[in-house]
Motif scaffolding. Structure first.
Motif, mmCIF file in Angstrom:
data_model
loop_
_atom_site.group_PDB
_atom_site.id
_atom_site.type_symbol
_atom_site.label_atom_id
_atom_site.label_comp_id
_atom_site.label_asym_id
_atom_site.label_seq_id
_atom_site.Cartn_x
_atom_site.Cartn_y
_atom_site.Cartn_z
ATOM 1 N N ILE A 180 28.905 -19.182 6.906
ATOM 2 C CA ILE A 180 29.007 -19.721 8.258
ATOM 3 C C ILE A 180 29.972 -20.901 8.290
ATOM 4 C CG2 ILE A 180 27.696 -20.890 10.083
ATOM 5 C CD1 ILE A 180 25.315 -19.129 9.233
ATOM 6 N N GLN A 183 25.191 -25.276 6.736
ATOM 7 C CA GLN A 183 23.955 -25.195 7.506
ATOM 8 C C GLN A 183 22.855 -24.751 6.552
ATOM 9 O OE1 GLN A 183 24.233 -23.132 11.214
ATOM 10 N NE2 GLN A 183 26.273 -23.902 11.614
ATOM 11 N N THR A 232 19.787 -24.136 6.511
ATOM 12 C CA THR A 232 18.711 -23.191 6.825
ATOM 13 C C THR A 232 19.232 -21.794 7.151
ATOM 14 O OG1 THR A 232 18.696 -23.882 9.146
ATOM 15 C CG2 THR A 232 17.171 -25.009 7.647
ATOM 16 N N ARG A 233 20.510 -21.545 6.915
ATOM 17 C CA ARG A 233 21.071 -20.246 7.288
ATOM 18 C C ARG A 233 21.906 -19.637 6.167
ATOM 19 N NH1 ARG A 233 23.777 -20.472 12.812
ATOM 20 N NH2 ARG A 233 23.706 -18.245 12.502
ATOM 21 N N SER A 234 22.087 -18.367 6.271
ATOM 22 C CA SER A 234 23.030 -17.602 5.464
ATOM 23 C C SER A 234 22.822 -17.699 3.955
ATOM 24 C CB SER A 234 24.451 -17.987 5.864
ATOM 25 O OG SER A 234 25.378 -17.133 5.274
ATOM 26 N N ARG A 255 12.673 -27.933 13.297
ATOM 27 C CA ARG A 255 13.402 -27.175 12.269
ATOM 28 C C ARG A 255 13.049 -27.700 10.882
ATOM 29 N NH1 ARG A 255 18.374 -27.843 9.531
ATOM 30 N NH2 ARG A 255 18.559 -29.876 10.524
#
Length: 105
Positions: A25, A44, A46-48, A90
């Motif tokens: 990302i 990021q 918390t992603r990917s 989050r």
């Protein structure tokens, strides 16, 4: 042969990154990059490609405490308060996931 299958692990404070240029990302958000290294400023966690482990828990806990302290500030605008609350949700979700993994182990 194994070198072509392995991804490089980039260690971070909030998460480690198994960098894969095809799904990164951070590279999609950048205007200029060569696609060979992750862009840590745009990461990021918390992603990917991220991998969050118990080793990262202290940093996430500090972030939660900082958000709670910020919410005590009377001068926050309604928009700022909403954003900090969303970020705290989050963070708490990440901490909850870490706690569930610890209990299962």
């Amino acid at each position: 042969m194994l070198a072509s299958l392995a991804r490089t692990l980039h260690v971070g404070v909030l998460a480690d990154c198994f960098f894969d240029p095809g799904t990164a990302i951070c590279l999609k958000q950048a205007t200029k990059n060569d696609g060979k290294m992750p862009l840590t400023a745009l990461r990021q966690p918390t992603r990917s490609n991220a991998c969050i482990t118990a080793r990262h828990r202290p940093a996430w806990s500090r972030s939660a405490e900082d958000a709670k302290i910020s919410l005590r500030e009377k001068r926050l605008s309604p928009l700022q308060r909403t954003i900090v609350k969303q970020d705290l949700q989050r963070i708490e979700a990440v901490l909850g996931g870490l706690d569930r993994r610890t209990e299962a182990a």
